[in-house]
Design a protein around this motif. Structure first.
Motif, short mmCIF file in Angstrom:
data_model
loop_
_atom_site.label_atom_id
_atom_site.label_comp_id
_atom_site.label_asym_id
_atom_site.label_seq_id
_atom_site.Cartn_x
_atom_site.Cartn_y
_atom_site.Cartn_z
N ASN A 1 14.97 17.77 -58.59
CA ASN A 1 16.14 17.27 -57.87
C ASN A 1 16.06 17.61 -56.38
N ILE A 2 15.58 18.83 -56.10
CA ILE A 2 15.46 19.24 -54.69
C ILE A 2 14.47 18.30 -53.99
N ARG A 3 13.33 18.08 -54.62
CA ARG A 3 12.33 17.19 -54.02
C ARG A 3 12.90 15.80 -53.75
N GLN A 4 13.69 15.31 -54.71
CA GLN A 4 14.25 13.96 -54.56
C GLN A 4 15.21 13.91 -53.37
N THR A 5 16.05 14.95 -53.25
CA THR A 5 17.01 14.99 -52.13
C THR A 5 16.26 15.01 -50.80
N VAL A 6 15.21 15.84 -50.73
CA VAL A 6 14.43 15.97 -49.50
C VAL A 6 13.74 14.64 -49.19
N ARG A 7 13.12 14.04 -50.21
CA ARG A 7 12.39 12.78 -50.01
C ARG A 7 13.33 11.68 -49.52
N ASP A 8 14.49 11.57 -50.18
CA ASP A 8 15.45 10.54 -49.79
C ASP A 8 15.88 10.71 -48.34
N ASP B 1 4.77 13.77 -52.67
CA ASP B 1 5.13 15.18 -52.52
C ASP B 1 4.14 15.94 -51.65
N THR B 2 2.94 15.39 -51.46
CA THR B 2 1.92 16.13 -50.71
C THR B 2 1.55 15.45 -49.40
N THR B 3 2.31 14.42 -48.99
CA THR B 3 2.03 13.77 -47.69
C THR B 3 2.31 14.77 -46.56
N PRO B 4 1.33 15.04 -45.70
CA PRO B 4 1.61 15.96 -44.59
C PRO B 4 2.61 15.35 -43.61
N LEU B 5 3.60 16.13 -43.20
CA LEU B 5 4.66 15.58 -42.35
C LEU B 5 4.57 16.08 -40.92
N ILE B 6 4.59 17.40 -40.73
CA ILE B 6 4.58 17.94 -39.36
C ILE B 6 3.17 17.85 -38.79
N SER B 7 2.19 18.27 -39.57
CA SER B 7 0.81 18.30 -39.04
C SER B 7 0.27 16.90 -38.82
N ALA B 8 0.89 15.88 -39.43
CA ALA B 8 0.40 14.51 -39.25
C ALA B 8 1.28 13.71 -38.30
N GLY B 9 2.21 14.38 -37.62
CA GLY B 9 2.98 13.67 -36.62
C GLY B 9 4.12 12.82 -37.16
N VAL B 10 4.38 12.86 -38.47
CA VAL B 10 5.49 12.08 -39.02
C VAL B 10 6.80 12.69 -38.53
N LEU B 11 6.88 14.01 -38.55
CA LEU B 11 8.04 14.71 -38.00
C LEU B 11 7.61 15.41 -36.71
N SER C 1 8.29 25.70 -39.69
CA SER C 1 6.91 25.55 -39.26
C SER C 1 6.14 24.82 -40.34
N PRO C 2 4.95 24.30 -40.00
CA PRO C 2 4.17 23.56 -40.99
C PRO C 2 3.89 24.38 -42.26
N SER C 3 3.75 25.71 -42.15
CA SER C 3 3.39 26.45 -43.36
C SER C 3 4.53 26.44 -44.39
N HIS C 4 5.75 26.15 -43.97
CA HIS C 4 6.86 26.10 -44.92
C HIS C 4 7.44 24.71 -45.13
N LEU C 5 7.23 23.83 -44.16
CA LEU C 5 7.94 22.55 -44.22
C LEU C 5 7.01 21.34 -44.10
N ASP C 6 5.72 21.49 -44.35
CA ASP C 6 4.83 20.37 -44.02
C ASP C 6 4.82 19.24 -45.05
N THR C 7 5.20 19.55 -46.31
CA THR C 7 5.22 18.49 -47.32
C THR C 7 6.53 18.59 -48.09
N VAL C 8 6.87 17.51 -48.79
CA VAL C 8 8.08 17.54 -49.61
C VAL C 8 7.98 18.69 -50.61
N ALA C 9 6.78 18.90 -51.18
CA ALA C 9 6.61 19.97 -52.16
C ALA C 9 6.83 21.34 -51.52
N ALA C 10 6.27 21.55 -50.31
CA ALA C 10 6.42 22.84 -49.65
C ALA C 10 7.88 23.09 -49.28
#
Lengths: 88, 513
Positions: free
Chosen positions: A5-12, A29-39, A65-74
């Protein structure tokens, strides 16, 4: 709230706020977000601020930071850990 | 007065040896002036022993007390430092350091092997751990520069630093400053802003960003204390607010974007900011709406806008009134020339225009750069030289002088945009996208972000008329460009509109459908 449920909320939220016009399937769930410039830095702060309010938690500086927030899973793992801690 | 930047540290270390020079809250390290001067001297000796000579360039990456000591050590060795963005793709940082043929580079231990490889070495070769600086924060390493070491024209012992900014042709260009040009700016700050040894300066900007010149050298010159704010903390408004308050910072300097985030997300009402006396900002236009919010949260400190491209250091400034008039809607001006610099507004055919008319701002004076590294033609094109030898730097910024003698900023002459204080040449983004195998045409444009700032949109034509997901395009750009240059929006079209001369028609792209 379970981890799925948490992952779904974050993804949405990410799809709605930062990836409009994008088909939902591209964000896994594993798409890089911060390190890939999406965020970028400001989007990251906005995301963190949304999560803090929505889940009633607070991030420490090193956690936005990327180590905690880089993917939906993280992100979901970080949130689940915080939610399981007893409130002060 | 000091003739070299490194002499500022030596003088303060002699005057206030036991006073805290730099604090690094994230890593829990503080050094006194004596300790910082000793660490810088060790770096200097090490570099000289490795063959670094006056006029050489030495790269640095990251932000810590060890990096501050390294910067002063490089300057003491007579070399110029070349700061690079530790978070940018290695191909870009390695390319920058190769472009100015650095003799060596001091970077985080974790980045050293990658950089050595970018210099064409086998893994692990030419990397020496800098155990001498181990007590000053995260581990650093010295990486030997790319071989062979050429001695390009333009190297001389008075070079202080080379700051690379986005380049319109897709390749970053190095802005060369000398000890005298940097000191002209630093000395102006002393005169105009009256810092004291009791001040506590923020160091928010990364060292490859020109705002850091103020933080580092004005604070060290006055024997004040510099509080380093690293990447993690710098992006966390709540943490930033408690650091400014808790560390009793008295002089703050950042882009307006950061101040806006502080106001919006920093929960400023929770803290005591009574130490804060001066808040400076630069790098982009500060939308009035957000400035008002800042003024409401921070009533006491003086607020001033410092203006100037990297090429000139700060060349004009404007101090905000204590109250922002309720009815005011137009942004505040960028002010007037700092002492030591001359400015004029120039129209068509390089002729000065009358007050009140729009034109390009030109700047001459001691704080202006020497030129672009190894780009004599670009350097010549950037300056207009008077018969008496005065070199006027053409800023590319369009301004108008108001009745009070202050310049109002109106926009740009070319395709450079400022986004969150960073300078971005739209052409560099296009060049990165043209390297994508499926992109046949790319046009980057600046768009309003709906909140007083700038967003970057890109229009693309794809080889087979198809589309590429935004996510993939963002990832592609992040592999080629620093993250602040990754565009916000992408639009794929079958083809892009053309002008009669068959160039991409940017005006047509921006017209609503």
């Amino acid at each position: 709230m379970n981890i799925q449920n948490i992952r779904q909320t974050v993804r949405d939220h990410i799809l709605k706020e930062f990836l409009r016009d994008e088909s939902p399937g591209v964000l896994t769930d594993t798409t890089p977000l911060i390190s890939a410039g999406v965020l970028d830095s400001i989007s990251t702060i906005k995301l963190a601020s949304f999560l803090e309010e929505h889940f009633k938690i607070e991030f420490k500086a090193h956690e936005v930071s990327p180590s905690h927030l880089d993917t939906v899973a993280a992100i979901a793992d970080t949130l689940a850990r915080k939610l399981s801690q007893p409130k002060k | 007065m000091a003739q070299r930047l490194d002499a500022l540290l030596a003088a303060s270390a002699a005057r206030r040896p036991g006073h805290p020079a730099v604090e690094d809250p994230e890593n829990g390290v503080t050094v006194t002036y004596r300790e910082l001067a000793l660490a810088a001297e060790r770096v200097c000796r090490l570099l000289v022993a490795r063959g670094v000579r006056p006029g050489d360039r030495v790269g640095v990456g990251g932000k810590s007390i060890g990096v501050v000591a390294s910067i002063f050590g490089i300057l003491e060795a007579g070399a110029a430092y070349v700061p690079v963005d530790a978070s940018a793709p290695l191909a870009r940082s390695g390319g920058i350091l190769s472009d100015c043929a650095v003799a060596a580079a001091i970077v985080g231990r974790d980045a050293a092997d990658g950089l050595a490889q970018a210099f064409g070495r086998k893994s692990g070769k030419g990397v020496t751990a800098l155990d001498e600086l181990a007590a000053l924060g995260p581990a650093l390493a010295l990486v030997d520069g790319p071989a062979p070491r050429a001695a390009p024209a333009g190297a001389s012992a008075d070079l202080a630093y080379v700051l690379y900014t986005s380049g319109s042709t897709g390749k970053p260009k190095g802005v060369v400053h000398t000890h005298p040009s940097a000191l002209a700016f630093v000395d102006w700050c002393s005169e105009a802003l009256r810092p004291t040894a009791d001040d506590r300066f923020s160091s928010h900007a990364p060292f490859h960003f020109d705002l850091s010149i103020f933080d580092l050298y004005v604070s060290i010159k006055h024997g004040a204390t510099l509080v380093l704010i690293g990447d993690n903390l710098g992006k966390h408004p709540g943490g930033l607010a408690s650091t400014i308050a808790g560390r009793r910072i008295s002089v703050w300097y950042s882009t307006p974007s950061i101040l806006r985030l502080l106001v919006e997300f920093g929960r400023l009402e929770r803290h005591d900011f009574s130490a804060l006396r001066l808040v400076l900002f630069a790098g982009e236009v500060f939308p009035l709406k957000h400035m008002r919010a800042l003024k409401t949260a921070w009533r006491e400190p003086r607020l001033a806008n410092l203006y100037g491209p990297t090429e000139t250091n700060v060349c004009t400034w404007y101090e905000l009134p204590a109250e922002i008039p309720a009815g005011r809607e137009e942004p505040f001006p960028i002010g007037r020339a700092c002492s030591g610099d001359r400015t004029k507004v120039v129209g068509q055919d390089d002729v000065e225009v009358a007050r009140g008319e729009e034109g390009e701002l030109w700047v001459a004076g001691d704080s202006v750069m020497r030129g672009y590294w190894n780009l004599p033609e670009r350097t010549a094109a950037a300056f207009a030289v008077d018969a008496d030898g005065t070199r006027w730097y053409r800023t590319g910024d369009l301004v108008r002088e108001d009745g009070a003698g202050d310049y109002a900023f109106l926009g740009r002459r070319d395709r450079m945009v400022k986004r969150r204080g960073f300078r971005i040449e739209l052409g560099e983004i296009e060049a990165a996208l043209y390297r994508h195998p499926r992109v046949s045409e790319a046009a980057a444009v600046a768009l309003p972000d709906g909140d007083g700032g700038v967003a970057i949109g890109v229009f693309l034509a794809i080889v087979d008329g198809g589309t590429i997901p935004t996510l993939e395009l963002k990832q592609w750009c992040a592999g080629q460009l620093p993250l602040y240059m990754v565009p916000d929006r992408f639009t794929c079209r079958p083809s892009l509109p053309k002008t009669s001369t068959d160039k991409i028609d940017y005006q047509a792209l921006l017209r609503p459908d």
